[in-house]
Scaffold this motif. Structure first.
Motif, PDB file in Angstrom:
ATOM      1  N   HIS B 256       0.838  -1.204   0.000  1.00 16.43           N
ATOM      2  CA  HIS B 256       0.000   0.000   0.000  1.00 16.43           C
ATOM      3  C   HIS B 256       0.868   1.248   0.000  1.00 16.43           C
ATOM      4  O   HIS B 256       0.646   2.169  -0.769  1.00 16.43           O
ATOM      5  CB  HIS B 256      -0.875   0.059   1.268  1.00 16.43           C
ATOM      6  CG  HIS B 256      -2.034  -0.884   1.260  1.00 16.43           C
ATOM      7  ND1 HIS B 256      -2.469  -1.503   2.413  1.00 16.43           N
ATOM      8  CD2 HIS B 256      -2.842  -1.302   0.272  1.00 16.43           C
ATOM      9  CE1 HIS B 256      -3.503  -2.275   2.119  1.00 16.43           C
ATOM     10  NE2 HIS B 256      -3.748  -2.170   0.829  1.00 16.43           N
ATOM     11  N   THR B 324      -8.417   1.901   1.353  1.00 21.48           N
ATOM     12  CA  THR B 324      -8.695   0.529   0.917  1.00 21.48           C
ATOM     13  C   THR B 324      -8.546  -0.310   2.182  1.00 21.48           C
ATOM     14  O   THR B 324      -7.922   0.152   3.138  1.00 21.48           O
ATOM     15  CB  THR B 324      -7.697   0.047  -0.169  1.00 21.48           C
ATOM     16  OG1 THR B 324      -6.374   0.309   0.285  1.00 21.48           O
ATOM     17  CG2 THR B 324      -7.919   0.725  -1.503  1.00 21.48           C
ATOM     18  N   HIS B 327      -5.628   0.112   4.715  1.00 24.73           N
ATOM     19  CA  HIS B 327      -4.780   1.229   4.303  1.00 24.73           C
ATOM     20  C   HIS B 327      -5.402   2.526   4.800  1.00 24.73           C
ATOM     21  O   HIS B 327      -6.468   2.919   4.327  1.00 24.73           O
ATOM     22  CB  HIS B 327      -4.661   1.209   2.766  1.00 24.73           C
ATOM     23  CG  HIS B 327      -3.735   2.258   2.222  1.00 24.73           C
ATOM     24  ND1 HIS B 327      -3.595   2.482   0.880  1.00 24.73           N
ATOM     25  CD2 HIS B 327      -2.891   3.124   2.830  1.00 24.73           C
ATOM     26  CE1 HIS B 327      -2.708   3.460   0.688  1.00 24.73           C
ATOM     27  NE2 HIS B 327      -2.268   3.861   1.856  1.00 24.73           N
TER      28      HIS B 327
END
Lengths: 381, 338
Positions: B256, B324, B327
């Protein structure tokens, strides 16, 4: 480990008296073959009239810097053999005018000693350093003083390399005063302000009367750079100038070096342990291992197409900011051996992943790879 | 044991339910200076699972070391954990007494310090320093503890015969290995490495990182790496937390962070590190200086240096947004998660 200690020990002070023809260790012939210089001592006039030929500012030929190991009296009776730390052992390279040449290697590889020897802060015990075709080892004391206006050095730690009791103005003005280069106060101020501006401390007037403790590490390193450039030097030896700085500040200083190279035409010898930083700013790279240059050439060429197994390993282990990068790490076992009892043949062979039997017997010579790219490995012949 | 220390609770402690092996929740650590309180760590949260490796990264002064020292409650005299919880294996460390902590330190959480030369005692044999926590925590005799130290030396790749060497007789790399041996002395569940490779040459750094990765696999250790070097974090950690001026700006898996960085600070910081396997370009730097943490600016602490500042950045502190799954970004540009 005695050898390691010797290498990292502080070098003797630079301003001590240096015999012109070298010390008792000097094994050079009084008139060296192959030199274009035929006179005796180099006078200040010689230096003033000397010029760069073929764009090469420095020629280093077979440079050798050995440090004697002092034995106890009893030991010297039993085994009167004199031992040396071979910090730099037969190193040859050129420094071209207006380039950034990076000397890269791990601690104890001789990169700093090479840089210091170029400014004669360390006496060579063999070989020659030619500055504009003049042999540096033959400079008289007076010539040496002139020479050091042209060749400057920046140190690693900006906290310890400037006087905390002087203002920024005094620090940067001192080299001008010591060398008697300015006639009037006005001229002095102009040159100091210009150097500080060029070093990226803008506006310079705001910094002139501050003290080092009021500045950050990066700003201090800029003051060191201003102190070096105020003399309009031809060359600056930068010894790990960014090793103690935070990433962001580190990148500012690297940019400054590139800027000064481009705008002021300063030649930089950039000494660093970090190959990735050398890759970012240098024009050429020389990779050193245990007192020898193992590979030298244009930066892009050496990094993208390394030939010597040591360079290959060094590049493979540099961490990169990408967790998905798939490149194989060649991790060498052990550590750099002691530079007193060097391995026979190629000094890298005990750790070399590609070594063959002959490597322990034959000393490698430079193999021409193409262009300016050379590597010292017998397997390339 | 000092007279003021309270004995450990005789009854089994009540286990607290929390995420992972270690969960840090809203940690605030301040330092008292004559001019006021330095907000060194403010509202920092992260979790680490068993067997996972987590990187805490940022420039000097971002609070990464303070956050780690808070976990072990090894803060200097003027440091205080002002609020927040540190939950480790069902227990709340912030509530523990000094005596209670001494049962956790080294036995369950240990640390590898930066600069092994300064962290080791120069006048005691290295092996004895490794044996000391074993004798203390497991009550073994010195001879038995030294046998264990020899095994640990072997594990970290030092010849066990050198167990009675003094630190100055070992090279820099070997001293760092000895520090690692020491951190493993009592089979901890979590090891914190504070810049474990910073002063080392790149080849030795690669050896040490390789050793840590091997030990993590073999011993199923959780590992927190504190580093200013994002490249080292990218290569060694599963997850990462990027800190700036005492706050977490972004966290997530290393994929990420390095492939999909959102926070302007993270993106600029990553660009400051060269990637020797990519195209050559000048590394970038971040304009300006970090804020003074005695009086942190209101709103986002990165706002004064941020190129993508929008209305509100200077006034309102951005909350963490999950962009996400797993993240998190603390930036006003990402107010609405999609």
């Amino acid at each position: 480990m005695a050898g390691d200690e010797q290498l990292t020990a502080p070098a003797p002070s630079a301003d001590r008296q240096v015999p012109v023809s070298g010390g008792p260790l000097d094994r050079r012939a009084p008139t060296e073959p192959g030199s274009t210089y035929t006179g005796g001592r180099v006078s200040t006039e010689d230096l003033a009239t000397a010029d760069v030929t073929d764009g090469v500012l420095f020629k280093i030929r077979d440079l050798e810097v050995y440090f004697p190991i002092h034995q106890s009296f009893v030991k010297s009776l039993v085994a009167p053999e004199k031992k040396y730390v071979k910090a730099v052992d037969h190193v040859s390279f050129d420094v071209r005018q207006g380039e950034i040449l990076a000397l890269v290697g791990e601690s104890g590889c001789g990169k700093t000693t090479t840089g210091r020897a170029m400014l004669r802060l360390e006496d060579a015990t063999g070989g020659h350093i030619y500055y504009k075709e003049l042999p540096v080892e033959r400079f008289s004391q007076k010539t040496l003083r002139e020479y050091r206006k042209k060749a400057q050095i920046i140190f690693q730690d900006p906290y310890n390399s400037i006087n905390p009791k002087q203002t920024i103005f005094d620090i940067v003005a001192e080299p001008l005063e010591v060398n008697g280069l300015v006639a009037t106060e006005r001229e002095k101020e102009e040159r100091v302000v210009r150097a500080i501006n060029e070093a990226g401390l803008r506006p310079a007037e705001e910094y002139l009367y501050r003290y080092p403790h009021e500045l950050s590490g990066g700003q201090r390193q800029r003051v060191c750079i201003a102190g070096a450039t105020v003399l309009d030097p031809d060359v600056i030896v930068a010894d790990e100038p960014v090793a103690s700085l935070d990433v962001s500040i580190r990148n500012d200083i690297l940019k400054l070096m590139v800027e000064q190279k481009e705008k002021l035409g300063v030649t930089y010898v950039f000494i660093t342990h970090d190959l990735s930083l050398a890759w970012v700013i240098s024009d050429r790279i020389a990779v050193m291992y245990l007192g020898r240059i193992v590979e030298i050439g244009d930066t892009e060429e050496v990094v993208s197409n390394p030939k010597h197994p040591y360079t290959k390993a060094l590049i493979s282990v540099i961490p990169v900011p990408d967790p998905l990068a798939k490149h194989e790490h060649v991790i060498l076992s052990g550590e750099t051996p002691n530079p007193v009892d060097l391995p026979s043949g190629c000094r890298f062979h005990p750790r070399c992943p590609e070594a063959i039997d002959a490597c322990s017997e034959i000393e490698p010579t430079d193999v021409h790879i193409g262009g300016t790219h050379y590597a010292a490995c017998i397997r390339l012949t | 044991m000092s007279a003021t220390a309270t004995p450990a609770p005789a009854k089994t402690e009540e286990r607290i339910e929390h995420k992972g092996l270690l969960e840090v929740r809203g940690l605030c650590t301040y330092f008292k200076l004559s001019q006021g309180w330095v907000h060194a760590v403010e509202d920092v949260s992260f979790t680490i699972e068993k067997g996972e490796s987590l990187g805490l990264a940022g420039e000097s002064g971002c609070g990464k070391t303070t956050a780690a020292l808070s976990i072990l409650k090894l803060l200097p005299e003027n440091g205080r954990i002002v609020s927040g919880d540190i939950l480790f294996d069902g227990r709340n460390l912030t509530k523990r007494t000094e005596y209670g902590m001494s049962k956790i330190r080294w036995k369950e959480i240990s640390m590898i310090f930066q600069g092994a030369m300064n962290a080791l005692n120069p006048v005691q044999e290295t092996g004895k320093q490794v044996a000391e926590p074993i004798m203390l925590h497991e009550g073994l005799s010195e001879a038995k503890a030294l046998d264990r130290a020899r095994e640990l030396f072997e594990l970290v790749g030092i010849n066990p015969k050198r167990v009675m060497d003094y630190p100055h007789q070992l090279s820099g790399g070997m001293r760092q290995r000895a520090m690692i041996a020491m951190s493993l002395a009592c089979n901890p569940k979590l090891v914190i490495g504070d810049e474990p490779t910073t002063a080392l040459d790149v080849m030795v750094q690669a050896q040490i990182l390789d050793l840590i990765a091997r030990l993590r696999r073999e011993l199923d250790l959780s590992f927190i790496l504190i580093s200013h070097d994002l490249s080292v974090m990218a290569e060694t950690c599963d997850k990462g937390v990027i800190m700036y001026a005492g706050r977490v700006v972004e966290s997530g898996t290393t994929e990420h962070l390095f492939r999909d960085a959102r926070h302007p600070y993270t993106r600029q910081l990553i660009r400051a590190f060269p990637n020797i396997h990519e195209r050559r370009e000048m590394v970038s730097s971040i304009k300006g200086d970090p804020p003074n943490l005695l009086e942190p600016p209101p709103g986002c602490r990165f706002a004064p240096r941020c190129d993508e500042r929008i209305a509100g950045c200077d006034e309102v502190d951005p909350a963490a947004v999950e962009v996400t799954p797993g993240h998190f970004v603390s930036c006003h540009l990402f107010k609405e998660a999609t």
